[in-house]
Design an enzyme around this catalytic site. Sequence first.
Site, PDB file in Angstrom:
ATOM      1  N   HIS A 285      67.921  22.502  -0.833  1.00 48.53           N
ATOM      2  CA  HIS A 285      68.716  23.613  -1.373  1.00 48.53           C
ATOM      3  C   HIS A 285      68.306  23.847  -2.830  1.00 48.53           C
ATOM      4  O   HIS A 285      68.023  22.898  -3.561  1.00 48.53           O
ATOM      5  CB  HIS A 285      70.214  23.307  -1.273  1.00 48.53           C
ATOM      6  CG  HIS A 285      71.051  24.511  -1.594  1.00 48.53           C
ATOM      7  ND1 HIS A 285      71.320  24.896  -2.883  1.00 48.53           N
ATOM      8  CD2 HIS A 285      71.620  25.439  -0.792  1.00 48.53           C
ATOM      9  CE1 HIS A 285      72.040  26.005  -2.860  1.00 48.53           C
ATOM     10  NE2 HIS A 285      72.232  26.361  -1.608  1.00 48.53           N
TER      11      HIS A 285
ATOM     12  N   GLY B  85      75.295  32.943  -4.825  1.00 50.19           N
ATOM     13  CA  GLY B  85      76.517  32.874  -5.624  1.00 50.19           C
ATOM     14  C   GLY B  85      76.641  33.969  -6.657  1.00 50.19           C
ATOM     15  O   GLY B  85      77.496  33.913  -7.534  1.00 50.19           O
TER      16      GLY B  85
ATOM     17  N   GLU C 228      69.940  24.417  -5.394  1.00 46.17           N
ATOM     18  CA  GLU C 228      70.734  23.684  -6.386  1.00 46.17           C
ATOM     19  C   GLU C 228      70.244  22.244  -6.509  1.00 46.17           C
ATOM     20  O   GLU C 228      70.226  21.672  -7.598  1.00 46.17           O
ATOM     21  CB  GLU C 228      72.222  23.754  -6.011  1.00 46.17           C
ATOM     22  CG  GLU C 228      72.773  25.142  -6.292  1.00 46.17           C
ATOM     23  CD  GLU C 228      73.945  25.555  -5.427  1.00 46.17           C
ATOM     24  OE1 GLU C 228      74.566  24.698  -4.773  1.00 46.17           O
ATOM     25  OE2 GLU C 228      74.238  26.776  -5.393  1.00 46.17           O
TER      26      GLU C 228
ATOM     27  N   SER D 238      74.798  35.178  -0.899  1.00 45.48           N
ATOM     28  CA  SER D 238      75.901  36.153  -0.945  1.00 45.48           C
ATOM     29  C   SER D 238      76.160  36.848   0.387  1.00 45.48           C
ATOM     30  O   SER D 238      76.503  38.031   0.421  1.00 45.48           O
ATOM     31  CB  SER D 238      75.670  37.184  -2.058  1.00 45.48           C
ATOM     32  OG  SER D 238      75.656  36.538  -3.322  1.00 45.48           O
TER      33      SER D 238
ATOM     34  N   ASN E 199      77.832  26.297   3.959  1.00 46.74           N
ATOM     35  CA  ASN E 199      77.458  25.268   2.985  1.00 46.74           C
ATOM     36  C   ASN E 199      78.590  25.160   1.971  1.00 46.74           C
ATOM     37  O   ASN E 199      78.726  26.001   1.096  1.00 46.74           O
ATOM     38  CB  ASN E 199      76.138  25.667   2.301  1.00 46.74           C
ATOM     39  CG  ASN E 199      75.768  24.715   1.184  1.00 46.74           C
ATOM     40  OD1 ASN E 199      76.295  23.603   1.094  1.00 46.74           O
ATOM     41  ND2 ASN E 199      74.857  25.146   0.321  1.00 46.74           N
TER      42      ASN E 199
END
Length: 252
Positions: A96, A174, A98, A213, A10
């Site tokens: 997602h 992240g 985000e 991660s 992604n």
Amino acid sequence: MTRIPLIAGNWKMHKTVAEAEEFIAGLLPRVSSVDGVDVALCGPFTALQAMVDSTRGSRVEVYAQTMHWTTHGAYTGEVSAPMLTELDVHGVVLGHSERRELFGETDRELQKKVPAALEAGLRPILCVGETEQERENGDTERKLRHQIQEGLEKVPSERLAEVVLAYEPIWAIGTGLVATPQQAQDAVAFCRALVADRSAEQAQGTRILYGGSVKPDNAAELLALPDVDGALVGGASLEPGPFAKIVDAARA
Ligand code: PGA
């Protein structure tokens, strides 16, 4: 039922056309001999055509990162499924965290987007996952149940296995924090049980990815978990070397 692992990169809001082409030129020789693993790159809209062109004939599929649920209309800034399939895009990431957090995407919208993607011939990757607070409060399963039941509600039972699920604990995205193997296995198995509430057979064929991660040095352990069928990779998908190592780790 065997489930072919899927490693999806992604890219988020990274990579111009030139950068995408350079990445793909670096990736293809590294993954050409890896059998038994599906590989996808989820790029920004502007790079999708170039990504499709430069991956044609290879094992790498191209996905978008979001789409609208209708085919056309007065939705400034949005992109529809037919606009993606016209480019030979294979699939689309939906929900997602985000997009949910920063752009207000709701489960109600996803309820329309997931079947719309399937009907158009796009493979949806539906993302779900809990915040740190929700995990601490013991609300992880409640959150996953809500997101999965809503997101899959309008998907016909016989097509459930065509939807890829991605379990991404938001606290691991992240951040460098990774779910422990036990946390990942438990949550992914719970997601599968939720699909099984609709159809036990379809649940056996549903691919469920872990995301958050994932890096070359932790991928093998996560991918070896019995219910984890691949990974959705953010940061480590931006360079061909690390991403190819994660693809390699998914090899049976
Ligand atoms: P990350 O992102 O691998 O950088 O944590 C994962 C994702 O957002 O899909």
